[in-house]
Each structure stands twice: as structure tokens, then as C-alpha cells.
Write an enzyme that holds these catalytic residues in place. Sequence first.
Site, short mmCIF file in Angstrom:
data_model
loop_
_atom_site.label_atom_id
_atom_site.label_comp_id
_atom_site.label_asym_id
_atom_site.label_seq_id
_atom_site.Cartn_x
_atom_site.Cartn_y
_atom_site.Cartn_z
N GLY A 32 4.17 29.15 -47.08
CA GLY A 32 4.61 28.44 -45.90
C GLY A 32 3.65 28.58 -44.73
O GLY A 32 2.48 28.91 -44.91
N LEU A 34 2.42 26.10 -43.06
CA LEU A 34 1.40 25.21 -43.62
C LEU A 34 0.44 24.68 -42.55
O LEU A 34 0.82 24.43 -41.41
CB LEU A 34 2.08 24.03 -44.32
N HIS A 38 -3.61 23.82 -46.57
CA HIS A 38 -2.56 23.58 -47.56
C HIS A 38 -2.43 22.09 -47.87
O HIS A 38 -2.26 21.69 -49.03
CB HIS A 38 -1.21 24.09 -47.05
N GLN A 154 -8.16 35.93 -55.38
CA GLN A 154 -6.87 35.51 -55.90
C GLN A 154 -7.03 34.38 -56.91
O GLN A 154 -6.39 34.39 -57.97
CB GLN A 154 -5.98 35.02 -54.75
N ARG A 188 -2.60 33.02 -40.67
CA ARG A 188 -2.72 34.17 -39.76
C ARG A 188 -3.45 33.81 -38.46
O ARG A 188 -3.38 34.57 -37.50
CB ARG A 188 -3.45 35.32 -40.45
#
Length: 279
Positions: A32, A34, A38, A154, A188
Site C-alpha cells: 500500500g 501507492l 507501484h 527482494q 517511506r
Amino acid sequence: MMQILRTVAELRTRVRGWKADGRQVGVVPTMGALHEGHLSLVRAAKRGCDRVIVTVFVNPAQFNNPEDLAKYPRTEAADAALLAEEGVDVLFAPGPDEVYPAGFASQVIVSGVSAPLEGERRPGHFEGVATVVTKLFGMTQADRAYFGQKDWQQLQVVKRLVADLNIPVEVVGCETIREPDGLAMSSRNVRLDPLSRAQAPALHRILQKAAQALRGGAEVAPVLAQAVAEVKQAGFSEVDYLELRTAAMLEPATSVAQPARLLAAATIGDVRLIDNIPV
């Protein structure tokens, strides 16, 4: 019209219908808050698939710092509005009890590629990521999954688990989306105070400078040491790492003769930023 679904049963019913009609299903897993990064993944999924699911779930299992989990922005209404504008078919927003029901006792561990860098600094993080991503693949039954390259480690962890566990999903890595001044887009970033926001783009500029030196044949160790010093001079209070690693397995690289990546994590103000670029 976009649907918001919150249970696995509802989601599977919808996906079953799509697949019965021969539709290709794409998923964009998110936590989320966004932003344009994204949305670029959503657009890639729209181009590559007939139906698109975006998952929004702030995964407690991948936070090793409870304070960081508490601070993570939660903006479901705004996220839903953005996704509806993009023509997403389903927003899947399960609660923690739906993802981790009572008695949940399993964990996915990806050895090797998850160990260095973020793995060293955030114990348990990648176990949380690998477990929830595996679950989301099982829940959505997607044919393709879209991830940004900003979280390069990741992305490699997800590719490894898909290969190792024979999960029938194609993992698509998409280019990092940046602000005009070069700062990698991140949920962030909204926590950066004005001074930190002005200083933060230096991280990308310093990585670019180091990459150029390495491509020109400079020795790795002095280039990295100089880059760390420059990041600190630019206003970052702490540099967790700034390293040259092989692109796929993230092993230490001593040259750029093979595909390699410069990866960095550094704190400015009270916000920890990560970035990476190919070399």
C-alpha cells in the site's frame, strides 16, 4: 469496475472464473501507500495480462522493528482510488487473520541470496517476504507477478523461491521509477523532512559516479570507500552498506567483468533508504 476483496475464498472464485475463460492473470504485490512506482507495475501488468490483481497487505512478518511497522503508512482509500483509475480488476486487501490464521506455523526460507545486505541488517525480513509472497501466489493463482527493481535483493529472492519450489508464475522485474531529481520512489519518502528530502537524491548521484568509475576500470575497494565517505558528507547519518555484488546471487564482486549491481542502504533523518543501479 474494480472490486475490493478481502477473503481468499472470494478471490479464488473470481480467479477461477477468469481462468475458465482463458484469461491471463497478473498480480502486483504491494504494502500500500501507492506511488508512481507501484502504478508503473500496474501498467506493466495491464499490458501483459488480461486481468490484474493488486494486493495491499502490510506484512507484519517482514518487519524486524515493531516501530517501523507502526509507522508504515496505511492509505487504503487513496490506494483504491488510484487503482480504480488504472483499471485494476481486483484490489485484494486481506486482514492479518486472513493471511496468518490461528495456528499458522509455516515459513519459507530462501538461503544464499537472502543472507547478505538486507538479510544481515534485518534478521527475519526475507523469511517474512518469502512466506507472504508464496502465500499470495497461492491465493491469486497468478500467471505473472510484477516487482520493482528498487528492491533488487527482494526480486532475486522471489525469483529463487519460484524456481526452487516450481511455482508456475513468471516473475517480471520492472525498472525503478525515480523523482525528477533521481530519488527512487518509495512509500517511506513521505517521512522525509524538507532538509532530508533535499539531501536524499545524493545517494543516487553518488552511486552513478561510482558505477562510472568502475566501468572505467577503477579498483573496487577505493571506489566504494570514497562513495561511502561522500554519502556521509551529503548528510546521511549512517551507511548500512554500499557494495558491489553479482547481479543474480549477490555475492561480493571484485570487478565488473560479469553482470554486477551497486547496492546501498543509508539513513537520512530517521528514514532508511535503499537504492541500487547496474554496473
